[in-house]
Write a protein that holds these residues in place. Structure first.
Motif, PDB file in Angstrom:
ATOM      1  N   ILE A   1       0.857  -1.188   0.000  1.00  0.00           N
ATOM      2  CA  ILE A   1       0.000   0.000   0.000  1.00  0.00           C
ATOM      3  C   ILE A   1       0.887   1.230   0.000  1.00  0.00           C
ATOM      4  O   ILE A   1       1.741   1.401   0.873  1.00  0.00           O
ATOM      5  N   SER A   2       0.708   2.082  -0.995  1.00  0.00           N
ATOM      6  CA  SER A   2       1.430   3.349  -1.004  1.00  0.00           C
ATOM      7  C   SER A   2       0.838   4.258   0.063  1.00  0.00           C
ATOM      8  O   SER A   2      -0.336   4.625   0.002  1.00  0.00           O
ATOM      9  N   ALA A   3       1.672   4.615   1.046  1.00  0.00           N
ATOM     10  CA  ALA A   3       1.193   5.410   2.183  1.00  0.00           C
ATOM     11  C   ALA A   3       1.446   6.894   2.005  1.00  0.00           C
ATOM     12  O   ALA A   3       1.250   7.669   2.946  1.00  0.00           O
ATOM     13  N   LYS A   4       1.883   7.295   0.835  1.00  0.00           N
ATOM     14  CA  LYS A   4       2.117   8.716   0.587  1.00  0.00           C
ATOM     15  C   LYS A   4       0.811   9.489   0.769  1.00  0.00           C
ATOM     16  O   LYS A   4      -0.244   9.093   0.264  1.00  0.00           O
ATOM     17  N   ALA A   5       0.872  10.584   1.516  1.00  0.00           N
ATOM     18  CA  ALA A   5      -0.304  11.430   1.783  1.00  0.00           C
ATOM     19  C   ALA A   5      -1.406  10.664   2.511  1.00  0.00           C
ATOM     20  O   ALA A   5      -2.591  10.909   2.316  1.00  0.00           O
TER      21      ALA A   5
ATOM     22  N   GLY B   1      -4.861   1.818   7.707  1.00  0.00           N
ATOM     23  CA  GLY B   1      -5.437   0.682   8.425  1.00  0.00           C
ATOM     24  C   GLY B   1      -6.762   0.250   7.832  1.00  0.00           C
ATOM     25  O   GLY B   1      -7.042  -0.954   7.759  1.00  0.00           O
ATOM     26  N   ALA B   2      -7.577   1.211   7.414  1.00  0.00           N
ATOM     27  CA  ALA B   2      -8.873   0.865   6.832  1.00  0.00           C
ATOM     28  C   ALA B   2      -8.717   0.139   5.510  1.00  0.00           C
ATOM     29  O   ALA B   2      -9.418  -0.846   5.229  1.00  0.00           O
ATOM     30  N   ILE B   3      -7.771   0.598   4.683  1.00  0.00           N
ATOM     31  CA  ILE B   3      -7.536  -0.059   3.395  1.00  0.00           C
ATOM     32  C   ILE B   3      -6.994  -1.471   3.619  1.00  0.00           C
ATOM     33  O   ILE B   3      -7.435  -2.434   2.986  1.00  0.00           O
ATOM     34  N   ALA B   4      -6.052  -1.591   4.543  1.00  0.00           N
ATOM     35  CA  ALA B   4      -5.489  -2.904   4.849  1.00  0.00           C
ATOM     36  C   ALA B   4      -6.568  -3.846   5.373  1.00  0.00           C
ATOM     37  O   ALA B   4      -6.636  -5.021   4.981  1.00  0.00           O
ATOM     38  N   PHE B   5      -7.419  -3.357   6.249  1.00  0.00           N
ATOM     39  CA  PHE B   5      -8.506  -4.163   6.815  1.00  0.00           C
ATOM     40  C   PHE B   5      -9.427  -4.655   5.706  1.00  0.00           C
ATOM     41  O   PHE B   5      -9.819  -5.831   5.669  1.00  0.00           O
TER      42      PHE B   5
ATOM     43  N   GLY C   1      -0.152 -10.370   5.198  1.00  0.00           N
ATOM     44  CA  GLY C   1       0.097  -9.112   5.892  1.00  0.00           C
ATOM     45  C   GLY C   1       0.189  -7.960   4.919  1.00  0.00           C
ATOM     46  O   GLY C   1      -0.068  -8.113   3.715  1.00  0.00           O
ATOM     47  N   VAL C   2       0.547  -6.777   5.437  1.00  0.00           N
ATOM     48  CA  VAL C   2       0.618  -5.576   4.606  1.00  0.00           C
ATOM     49  C   VAL C   2       2.013  -4.963   4.698  1.00  0.00           C
ATOM     50  O   VAL C   2       2.714  -5.093   5.706  1.00  0.00           O
ATOM     51  N   PHE C   3       2.385  -4.289   3.616  1.00  0.00           N
ATOM     52  CA  PHE C   3       3.689  -3.640   3.520  1.00  0.00           C
ATOM     53  C   PHE C   3       3.471  -2.221   3.045  1.00  0.00           C
ATOM     54  O   PHE C   3       2.762  -1.982   2.059  1.00  0.00           O
ATOM     55  N   ALA C   4       4.041  -1.260   3.749  1.00  0.00           N
ATOM     56  CA  ALA C   4       3.847   0.146   3.415  1.00  0.00           C
ATOM     57  C   ALA C   4       4.957   0.636   2.491  1.00  0.00           C
ATOM     58  O   ALA C   4       6.136   0.441   2.776  1.00  0.00           O
TER      59      ALA C   4
ATOM     60  N   LEU D   1       1.216   4.292  10.815  1.00  0.00           N
ATOM     61  CA  LEU D   1       0.592   3.315   9.926  1.00  0.00           C
ATOM     62  C   LEU D   1       0.392   1.985  10.645  1.00  0.00           C
ATOM     63  O   LEU D   1      -0.677   1.368  10.557  1.00  0.00           O
ATOM     64  N   GLU D   2       1.412   1.546  11.356  1.00  0.00           N
ATOM     65  CA  GLU D   2       1.313   0.263  12.052  1.00  0.00           C
ATOM     66  C   GLU D   2       0.294   0.320  13.168  1.00  0.00           C
ATOM     67  O   GLU D   2      -0.464  -0.639  13.394  1.00  0.00           O
ATOM     68  N   GLU D   3       0.222   1.444  13.875  1.00  0.00           N
ATOM     69  CA  GLU D   3      -0.740   1.584  14.966  1.00  0.00           C
ATOM     70  C   GLU D   3      -2.183   1.573  14.472  1.00  0.00           C
ATOM     71  O   GLU D   3      -3.108   1.262  15.232  1.00  0.00           O
ATOM     72  N   ALA D   4      -2.384   1.920  13.196  1.00  0.00           N
ATOM     73  CA  ALA D   4      -3.739   1.957  12.640  1.00  0.00           C
ATOM     74  C   ALA D   4      -4.251   0.571  12.249  1.00  0.00           C
ATOM     75  O   ALA D   4      -5.440   0.406  11.973  1.00  0.00           O
ATOM     76  N   LEU D   5      -3.370  -0.416  12.246  1.00  0.00           N
ATOM     77  CA  LEU D   5      -3.771  -1.758  11.811  1.00  0.00           C
ATOM     78  C   LEU D   5      -4.494  -2.510  12.929  1.00  0.00           C
ATOM     79  O   LEU D   5      -4.170  -2.340  14.106  1.00  0.00           O
ATOM     80  N   PRO D   6      -5.457  -3.378  12.580  1.00  0.00           N
ATOM     81  CA  PRO D   6      -6.013  -4.293  13.579  1.00  0.00           C
ATOM     82  C   PRO D   6      -4.885  -5.147  14.176  1.00  0.00           C
ATOM     83  O   PRO D   6      -3.903  -5.448  13.486  1.00  0.00           O
ATOM     84  N   HIS D   7      -5.033  -5.563  15.410  1.00  0.00           N
ATOM     85  CA  HIS D   7      -3.951  -6.239  16.106  1.00  0.00           C
ATOM     86  C   HIS D   7      -3.560  -7.561  15.459  1.00  0.00           C
ATOM     87  O   HIS D   7      -2.428  -8.035  15.618  1.00  0.00           O
ATOM     88  N   ASP D   8      -4.493  -8.173  14.718  1.00  0.00           N
ATOM     89  CA  ASP D   8      -4.216  -9.483  14.127  1.00  0.00           C
ATOM     90  C   ASP D   8      -3.798  -9.396  12.655  1.00  0.00           C
ATOM     91  O   ASP D   8      -3.736 -10.412  11.959  1.00  0.00           O
ATOM     92  N   LEU D   9      -3.508  -8.175  12.180  1.00  0.00           N
ATOM     93  CA  LEU D   9      -3.098  -7.998  10.797  1.00  0.00           C
ATOM     94  C   LEU D   9      -1.617  -7.599  10.775  1.00  0.00           C
ATOM     95  O   LEU D   9      -1.266  -6.479  11.165  1.00  0.00           O
ATOM     96  N   PRO D  10      -0.722  -8.477  10.363  1.00  0.00           N
ATOM     97  CA  PRO D  10       0.718  -8.213  10.483  1.00  0.00           C
ATOM     98  C   PRO D  10       1.193  -7.069   9.600  1.00  0.00           C
ATOM     99  O   PRO D  10       0.795  -6.967   8.431  1.00  0.00           O
TER     100      PRO D  10
END
Length: 434
Positions: free
Chosen positions: A116-120, A126-130, A143-146, A158-167
């Protein structure tokens, strides 16, 4: 059944950095001494050039429609027997298209890492990853990679926005030092990026310490029963293939098929003014960027004379997309400059600022059944030739690209995936299709 660590690299959309991350992973593991096999989802020519440079091995296509489920399974099983790691780069977004990258990952149970491109972007990451992870329960999610992260604090948010079970699998910073340059059809060709290996090494260095760089879980790939060897339908045939910066859209699987059918292949460069070998029985002019090299092609008299002589002798010419444009009377660029081409097909091409056709298509000449493929181009052709046939679109019976025949020449915008119908491919080069 062979098993091998495997990972599917996808994203929420195009332009997120899938190819950069996949290539960096391939280069990292190759530097670790591992045999890496990379596949590209869909009908791409450009990304595989980068991925082949990164991995040191040819990059083949996987697509449930164009390649077919059985052939995809066989390709993956063969790779699992030979390699220490399989990487699959998706196309567009994870759920885009029919069939989609998600369909492919689910079919073969390959875990997905979403780039996921996290620019801007901050917590919306977290919502997109979810959504990517939960949208379909049958898609295994790794999992997800920024990508394009601005700072250490940004990465933490970015990491804090993820659900706890999503690496969170790590991140790459936003830097031009590893980004891959592009143009209208996609990324630049690997040979056109002077510092490509340095870019790949820097990207590999940057993700070496991330969780993404660790070997993923092993996936077991069902191995179909052995198939009968292909009949030698092209035994004794010598096929010349144009290959250079102007003509480079060549599926490795197509080349492998021609060789398996018995053909002897020779490459030559129209851009370098090289001639078609005199003893070639057939000529393949693939797609590419003839419009970017039109002035050089127009002045390369030796190459032009040899192709005209080949046609005059009644020898087969198979031309796809850019190869077809080279055979026309002229090509006009987006600034209105017109350059003469070979004049073997009447008509002209005009480049557009937007793509004029995109999508999966298939051919049926009424004799050899279905040959799958795709189309993607930025030009329009005007010709007095009446088509001898039309492709049809993958998801409907609507007419697709026209097929033209003049003498021993068969030309179309559609890029054929020849392993989908070896008999059809052989008939093309024997001059017996259409």
């Amino acid at each position: 059944m062979p098993a091998c660590p495997a990972l599917f690299i996808s994203a929420p959309a195009s332009g997120q950095g899938k190819t950069t991350v996949t290539a960096a992973l391939a280069r990292h593991h190759r530097r670790m001494g591992r045999e890496v096999r990379v596949f590209k989802t869909g009908p791409d020519f450009l990304d595989p050039m980068i991925l082949a440079r990164a991995s040191g091995a040819p990059v083949l296509s996987l697509d449930l429609w164009m390649v077919g489920e059985r052939a995809c399974r066989a390709l993956l099983a063969q790779a699992a027997r030979e390699a220490d790691l399989i990487l699959i780069e998706g196309v567009m977004g994870l759920f885009d298209g029919t069939p989609s990258s998600a369909d492919l990952a689910a079919k073969f149970k390959v875990p997905v890492a979403a780039v996921i491109s996290a620019k801007a972007m901050a917590q919306t990451f977290g919502a997109i990853a979810f959504g990517l992870a939960r949208f379909r329960g049958d898609v295994p999610f790794h999992g997800v990679f920024a990508n394009r992260v601005g700072s250490a604090r940004h990465a933490q948010m970015l990491e804090e926005a993820l659900p706890h079970d999503l690496p969170m699998l790590g991140h790459l910073s936003s830097t031009d030092a590893i980004e891959l340059p592009d143009r209208h059809l996609g990324l630049l060709q690997a040979a056109e990026i002077d510092d490509l290996d340095a870019r790949l090494d820097r990207a590999a260095d940057a993700l070496a310490s991330t969780a993404l760089a660790q070997l993923p879980p092993a996936v077991t790939f069902e191995d179909d029963a052995e198939t009968a060897p292909l009949p030698r339908l092209l035994d004794g045939m010598h096929i010349a293939i144009a290959r250079d910066a102007a003509f480079s859209f060549i599926y490795p699987a197509n080349v492998q098929l021609l060789e398996a059918l018995g053909a002897r292949l020779t490459y030559f460069s129209p851009l370098a003014d090289e001639a078609v070998p005199d003893d070639a029985n057939a000529l393949y002019l693939p797609g590419g960027y003839p419009e970017l090299h039109a002035s050089a092609l127009a002045t390369n008299a030796r190459a032009a004379a040899s192709i005209r002589a080949h046609a005059a002798d009644g020898k087969t010419i198979v031309a796809e997309c850019g190869g077809m444009l080279y055979l026309l009377d002229s090509v006009t660029d987006t600034q209105g400059a017109t350059t003469p081409m070979l004049g073997l097909l009447p008509g002209s091409a005009a480049m557009q600022t937007r793509f004029t056709a995109l999508g999966m298509q298939q051919l049926d000449d009424g004799v050899h059944d279905i040959l799958t493929g795709h189309t993607f181009h930025y030009s329009r052709v005007s010709t007095p030739l009446a088509p001898v046939g039309h492709a049809t679109r993958a998801q409907s019976d609507a007419p697709g690209e026209a097929v033209y025949r003049r003498g021993s020449i068969v030309a179309t915008y559609m890029h054929g995936y020849w392993p989908s119908n070896p008999a059809f491919a052989a008939a093309l080069f024997h001059g017996r299709a259409f």
